[in-house]
Design a protein around this motif. Structure first.
Motif, mmCIF file in Angstrom:
data_model
loop_
_atom_site.group_PDB
_atom_site.id
_atom_site.type_symbol
_atom_site.label_atom_id
_atom_site.label_comp_id
_atom_site.label_asym_id
_atom_site.label_seq_id
_atom_site.Cartn_x
_atom_site.Cartn_y
_atom_site.Cartn_z
ATOM 1 N N GLY H 23 0.788 -1.228 0.000
ATOM 2 C CA GLY H 23 0.000 0.000 0.000
ATOM 3 C C GLY H 23 0.821 1.280 0.000
ATOM 4 O O GLY H 23 0.263 2.363 -0.030
ATOM 5 N N LYS H 24 2.139 1.164 0.061
ATOM 6 C CA LYS H 24 2.966 2.383 0.029
ATOM 7 C C LYS H 24 3.125 2.848 -1.414
ATOM 8 O O LYS H 24 3.297 2.038 -2.326
ATOM 9 C CB LYS H 24 4.344 2.098 0.646
ATOM 10 C CG LYS H 24 4.304 1.819 2.143
ATOM 11 C CD LYS H 24 5.409 2.563 2.911
ATOM 12 C CE LYS H 24 5.075 2.675 4.377
ATOM 13 N NZ LYS H 24 5.023 1.386 5.091
ATOM 14 N N SER H 25 3.112 4.153 -1.632
ATOM 15 C CA SER H 25 3.325 4.688 -2.979
ATOM 16 C C SER H 25 4.782 4.469 -3.385
ATOM 17 O O SER H 25 5.678 4.365 -2.543
ATOM 18 C CB SER H 25 3.001 6.178 -3.012
ATOM 19 O OG SER H 25 4.028 6.887 -2.346
ATOM 20 N N MET H 26 5.011 4.350 -4.675
ATOM 21 C CA MET H 26 6.351 4.075 -5.197
ATOM 22 C C MET H 26 7.366 5.092 -4.679
ATOM 23 O O MET H 26 8.436 4.735 -4.191
ATOM 24 C CB MET H 26 6.284 4.096 -6.727
ATOM 25 C CG MET H 26 7.200 3.129 -7.409
ATOM 26 S SD MET H 26 7.204 1.426 -6.741
ATOM 27 C CE MET H 26 6.337 0.542 -8.037
ATOM 28 N N ASP H 27 6.999 6.356 -4.815
ATOM 29 C CA ASP H 27 7.865 7.457 -4.363
ATOM 30 C C ASP H 27 8.275 7.305 -2.914
ATOM 31 O O ASP H 27 9.465 7.344 -2.573
ATOM 32 C CB ASP H 27 7.074 8.776 -4.470
ATOM 33 C CG ASP H 27 7.410 9.510 -5.733
ATOM 34 O OD1 ASP H 27 7.730 8.828 -6.730
ATOM 35 O OD2 ASP H 27 7.341 10.755 -5.716
ATOM 36 N N HIS H 28 7.249 7.173 -2.095
ATOM 37 C CA HIS H 28 7.420 7.069 -0.660
ATOM 38 C C HIS H 28 8.309 5.874 -0.327
ATOM 39 O O HIS H 28 9.245 5.961 0.478
ATOM 40 C CB HIS H 28 6.029 6.916 -0.013
ATOM 41 C CG HIS H 28 6.011 7.080 1.472
ATOM 42 N ND1 HIS H 28 4.909 6.817 2.248
ATOM 43 C CD2 HIS H 28 6.982 7.463 2.329
ATOM 44 C CE1 HIS H 28 5.185 7.027 3.499
ATOM 45 N NE2 HIS H 28 6.436 7.430 3.587
ATOM 46 N N LEU H 29 8.057 4.752 -0.987
ATOM 47 C CA LEU H 29 8.775 3.520 -0.701
ATOM 48 C C LEU H 29 10.259 3.657 -1.028
ATOM 49 O O LEU H 29 11.131 3.300 -0.214
ATOM 50 C CB LEU H 29 8.169 2.368 -1.511
ATOM 51 C CG LEU H 29 8.648 0.983 -1.086
ATOM 52 C CD1 LEU H 29 8.065 0.633 0.279
ATOM 53 C CD2 LEU H 29 8.243 -0.067 -2.103
ATOM 54 N N VAL H 30 10.524 4.165 -2.207
ATOM 55 C CA VAL H 30 11.932 4.297 -2.634
ATOM 56 C C VAL H 30 12.673 5.212 -1.672
ATOM 57 O O VAL H 30 13.804 4.916 -1.258
ATOM 58 C CB VAL H 30 11.992 4.824 -4.086
ATOM 59 C CG1 VAL H 30 13.426 5.206 -4.453
ATOM 60 C CG2 VAL H 30 11.452 3.774 -5.054
ATOM 61 N N LYS H 31 12.021 6.285 -1.278
ATOM 62 C CA LYS H 31 12.640 7.235 -0.356
ATOM 63 C C LYS H 31 13.032 6.533 0.956
ATOM 64 O O LYS H 31 14.138 6.727 1.470
ATOM 65 C CB LYS H 31 11.660 8.388 -0.081
ATOM 66 C CG LYS H 31 12.361 9.742 0.025
ATOM 67 C CD LYS H 31 11.364 10.898 0.061
ATOM 68 C CE LYS H 31 10.645 11.050 -1.288
ATOM 69 N NZ LYS H 31 9.535 12.044 -1.222
#
Ligand SMILES: Nc1ncnc2c1ncn2[C@@H]1O[C@H](COP(=O)(O)O)[C@@H](O)[C@H]1O
Ligand SMILES: Nc1ncnc2c1ncn2[C@@H]1O[C@H](COP(=O)(O)O)[C@@H](O)[C@H]1O
Ligand SMILES: Nc1ncnc2c1ncn2[C@@H]1O[C@H](COP(=O)(O)O)[C@@H](O)[C@H]1O
Ligand SMILES: Nc1ncnc2c1ncn2[C@@H]1O[C@H](COP(=O)(O)O)[C@@H](O)[C@H]1O
Ligand SMILES: [Mg+2]
Ligand SMILES: [Mg+2]
Ligand SMILES: [Mg+2]
Ligand SMILES: [Mg+2]
Ligand SMILES: [Mg+2]
Ligand SMILES: [Mg+2]
Ligand SMILES: [Mg+2]
Ligand SMILES: [Mg+2]
Lengths: 219, 219, 219, 219, 219, 219, 219, 219
Positions: H23-31
């Motif tokens: 459920g984490k957004s791609m952006d958020h996850l990569v960060k």
């Protein structure tokens, strides 16, 4: 007419009648017992209180009562018992339901072997009895709490296993729901589930299977 | 050792193996099929997608597929079928589950008679077929929505009725819960309940009973 | 003003008042009965204990009590009954709820025919009564356990069937849930479901339909 | 024979047939439509997708489709409509279920008045329409979320109110459970509950009541 | 330290303490009452049996008891009451929960207006009282069975409505579940739900809101 | 008439309208937006997809969209914000629901402070923010999984805590049921529960309380 | 043989036996106690009524009874206790379950520290005890109602937390379901959940962990 | 301050961080991944899709992915593994959850032995492995459908058994409810239940116990 239907559905033909005593008024109950008794048929009363029994006994002195199974029995005929049903329980608290099953099956003319307190939390108990269990035409496995017994037995025999969930337990047992769901979801093959605490229903089904096996198709 | 246990529990001995295809990876599935195929045993795959079937067929060209039952079948041997199981449904939407049951029972060597769309909302349909149903050694009754079919049949025959609730319906059906509860609470005698949509389980149990009747105790 | 609303909603106008006795304190209950009695209207008390009845009787000597239906009745007027409602039950344990329905319907001025113990586990019992059932303007079908009766009846008549699930049963019956769900999910057409054990509600609805039929629109 | 039973249960006699399209294969569905069409009877298909409609239209060009109600209709005959049913909704999201009810009732020959978006959270909307609602022979009240509409209406009219819970809502609505329970537990009198989202069932029941009122007992 | 936290959270500071009596042993309970009494603070005991009250009264003679609300009260101080909370019920059976709320709110220093038996099945009763309800800073709406009262009130006022589901009802009420779900799913805006039968919790929340309104932020 | 009622219930009077976009057809939705826009009032659309937003923006170019909160906003007026509401979450996955609450509260004219990811599994995070939380007139506490946050906060402040359970979680979370039950059963005082994922409802209730506090009673 | 299995599974070896007294007949119970007593092993009886205790005491005079924990204890040997288990409760109503856990753990040879009434609604109570809690090898956290205690503790220590939901509460607590779900869904790490009210099971698990820690692997 | 608390609760100190990817957004996850990676700590991402992995790998090339366990792992350090945890499954469909557990436990520094497909429906499979299982400091038993595995194992070892119900199954499995209830109600002693499908939680708890055993108390 439908008389034919009616005739066909009677497993108990020649074996006597069964009365579900729970919730029946004393008057009503005694009348039903007397009615059957006059016809000379054997009669079994399930879910009977001692109080109900005592009232029945006043009228029909050779009525007998089993405290554990809560069964009233008036046995006049003497059929030879046939075949074999194994009745197993997980714990000692499941015995009342198991005895309802065992005594009903005997009433309907099946031989019964009782193998109690062989729950899967101490699997060696079950393993040491598996030989005896494999002799039966079908197995009635009675269990509360997690209700895993029928599934384990079904994995070790190739006869139908009639699974009876009991309401024994507390908390998230939710009145037998946990053992009911366990039995319905078992990955073992050959499991027939009946209602929670329904020892009578298991015995009826077991007797049908036992008789079919013995080449006695209800006649 | 436990080999004895293992041997005893195999209903399918000499009848082939059954693979539950649902959720298996393509690789894994094909490997299992090839494995059994090499041994020359018959194989049945339940809950199979057409996609899975096509992959299997690439490797084993005489694999067959039934779209309705979602069954892959590789049949090499030709056993004579025995006895009789009646497979009934309430509606036409229950047919996929019924076909899973019927084809599995045939695979295990039982004769099967199909009596579909005889739900209790039009009881005359069932009544006109009751003669045929009474011929069987046991009945598999498949029903969704209110799930009343097994109870009505069990009141008209004296053979075990295997009740299969289906998830057919909507709203307060709650994924098959309504028909499951109906079947567990039936006041008719001689009903064996299996899990929602579990046609395979019903067929296995039905075959056990059918064989016992025919004096063929798993050998 | 809203007086008009109030007037319009009174089915019982000219037929007397109904008091739900369950959980009311003795004082409070007697006061309500006296209040209505003084106005000379007929009064029905449902879900009443014998103890409540006896207190009421002390004050209003011609109050009558029905033990089975748990109903207190004070009948002063004598309306001619109209139309016909059939009240059916699956088993004998459902009779208390059925009697609450039947006696309430009679109190509201409907003719009632009682057809009890015609549950679907012995379908011939129902079939032999279907002619009588088809005479009614609507049918109240009361059933516990699997609750299949209303669906089977609805398939045989083309009048509204008011389905009353009862809490009769045990185990996975879950206090009437199983029969409630059965009735809501019936594939038969023309079924109106009310709350578990709600004989009164069924009678009210049945009387509305019966009166509409008889061209007596609440006046 | 049972032909009599069958004949008696047909409300739709002379009004056409109803097909439940959901989950039917394209082939199967078209065949059923053609079958009825050949007999010249009117046909209604409920729970139909646009895709299903387009396939049907290829074969039967004068088939019509209602996107909201998800209904396919083939209307050949032209019966005069009778009586009056009021179809009410709590919100605009309940309209698809309400339209299934309204169009089915019209198909069966009832006049219908639609009174939408009169939910109890803004009670003045309902109060301003109550006059019109009181004209009907019965009311179909459709509501999701808290489902309070039928109870409030039943308190203001003295005609049967058919309560249709919808699955509209989220969270603790649990797929329509909340509105279903509300309707079953209403303290207003004269409420008939059907399954969640079952507009068809409500219309059938409503038509039975409407016809009884109009002295047209199914012939 | 955390003393500050503790201090901040005390709504009742200067208003006395509240004891939840249910399930407490007699010894334990009396000790707690004496303890608070010695400090001279006012004390309220909720869910108290008459038996518990009599034991407390032996030690603290000016303890008072309200049978309906099941509340023991020891009131020594005399704060001026502020603001206004309206406590409404759907039926008369909801009054015990409403009185727990009303008397608790008064104990905490709020003026309370009681408007009982205004359930939505007879909406004119509520409509005739709506003027009085609109005067309050917040409304506590107590209802069992279908629990629709808070939603209807919230649609007519623009103050917070604290919704208290009660366990009043039977059958598919499932111990208050039906009214709880109704309240959580209401489409009216401005509804705060508390636990089933939780009159105390509603009063606490209501007092917080009432005080905020009156510019009395807990000091 | 009831116009007075209608007027009284409008919190948003002078603050704009709110549209629940979920499940509305594109046509219908755009029409509603245009309608309000023409009247010059501010408009908020909740549960809106980006696709819906883009269609609205085509017609009303200064419509704005918040991806996280799924909110469309058309803000024309510029009211001064009043008071203070604290919006807290247990985890980062609860933020969408929290933003629905926060942005709705701002739209209705409340100042909002956001305090996210302060779940009780790392209580120091919450403790370090408690000073800020205590400044608010009320707190909206949003939490999924075990949903314990509102109860812990309510123990540390003496302002109403509006508890919003979310459907965040898996397994025995059952779509938010676990956090909903936690919040309803909290032993902390002063907790107002709304439906699962209902950020809008929490904001509405919070604004009512915030305005009452600020002496702005809806005018 | 399986004797080896049996031997291995006995934690209590050398520590005595445990009898689950609930539902056992007086005769049966006394027989079991005498049986173990003759062997000289220590015996613990859980879920025992005072009546059961008095019967046991007649035969075994040095049997002791704890009213709160409902435990009968016959202690003959004197093992040195090892390690440390912290037993915490949210409220005082949870103490019976906590005492079942604490006394069972002591019976099995663990040191126990009791930290009661530290529920999260007044978090400072827990914070002031956290130092003591961190000393233990594992924590048994007992809580009813919302059941948030184990999650908060698990966030503050890095030892296993055994979570025991209790049936303490009312309404939507549903017999302990709410606290059970809370504990299963906790986002804190290191939580082991047992059945509702299962103090015994928590103590057994806690003792296993405590002994492993102390390098005493069951011998 | 609470930094001490925070420090104490970190099992993973020195072992790396765990990110719940679902459920984490791609952006958020990569960060988050980059953030931890820069600190040089090992990182584990659970519930990760292949798509998420590929995005992470673009930035951190030595990230690895396990398709079955849905785990992303960035391993820089090389701790010696200690002790032993046995991870067992009932069927092959439970392997994804088991691998989440096994790989997480390895990441936290435990040795792991995998014993898969030893479900109780073929008990000889489990019996033949019991010796290996008894070597472990604790057992993680993963099972869907009827979920009986943990109970049977707990009866054969005297180490803590961490029971992980899975959502594997269909029908009355209700998304894992059946296996969850089975495990909570097991009559075997020494069972710690975690949430449905929560392999991560089981591994964390298992590592705590394994480390305690190995005298490595979290430092
Ligand atoms: N313990 C039982 N549980 C379920 N059904 C029973 C039981 N005992 C008897 N019955 C059934 O109830 C029928 C008698 O019901 P009744 O006519 O009410 O006495 C018997 O013929 C059996 O089919
Ligand atoms: N929307 C609906 N919901 C429930 N039952 C329906 C619906 N539409 C049609 N039916 C019923 O389903 C019957 C047709 O079923 P089938 O034979 O499967 O097409 C009709 O005669 C109706 O009784
Ligand atoms: N309070 C309890 N809850 C659950 N299980 C218990 C409890 N007390 C004892 N037991 C278990 O029950 C077993 C004894 O059962 P029984 O042979 O029926 O006396 C003990 O060995 C324990 O495993
Ligand atoms: N598969 C999982 N199931 C449950 N919790 C997890 C899982 N994986 C990681 N977690 C927990 O979630 C935390 C990370 O949450 P977040 O800050 O949202 O990334 C980790 O520290 C773990 O405590
Ligand atoms: Mg035992
Ligand atoms: Mg059909
Ligand atoms: Mg009968
Ligand atoms: Mg609207
Ligand atoms: Mg009233
Ligand atoms: Mg976080
Ligand atoms: Mg306390
Ligand atoms: Mg396998």
């Amino acid at each position: 007419g439908f008389a034919k239907l009616d005739h066909h559905r009677k497993l108990r033909s020649g074996f006597g009648e069964v009365i579900y005593c729970s919730g029946k008024s004393m008057d009503h109950l005694v009348k039903i017992f007397l009615n059957f008794d006059e016809k000379g048929v054997d009669v079994l009363g399930t879910r009977a209180t001692r109080e109900q029994y005592e009232k029945v006994k006043e009228m029909i002195p050779d009525a007998e009562y089993d405290e554990i199974a809560r069964i009233i029995r008036i046995q006049r005929t003497n059929h030879e018992k046939k075949g074999l049903i194994a009745v197993c329980t997980g714990g000692t608290s499941d015995i009342p339901v198991a005895e309802e099953a065992a005594q009903t099956a005997e009433f309907f003319g099946s031989n019964v072997i009782r193998i109690y307190d062989v729950g899967v939390a101490g699997i060696h108990r079950l393993l040491s009895k598996i030989g005896a269990i494999q002799e039966a035409n079908c197995i009635i496995a009675v269990a509360g709490m997690e209700g895993a017994l029928p599934g384990v037995i079904a994995g070790m025999v190739d006869k139908p296993v009639i699974a009876v969930p009991t309401s024994v337990g507390y908390g998230s047992n939710f009145g037998g729901l946990s053992s009911l769901l366990t039995m319905l979801n078992s990955c073992a093959e050959g499991i027939a589930v009946v209602n929670i605490d329904n020892g009578f229903g298991a015995a009826y089904l077991g007797t049908q299977i036992n008789r079919l096996t013995e080449g006695n198709h209800g006649e």
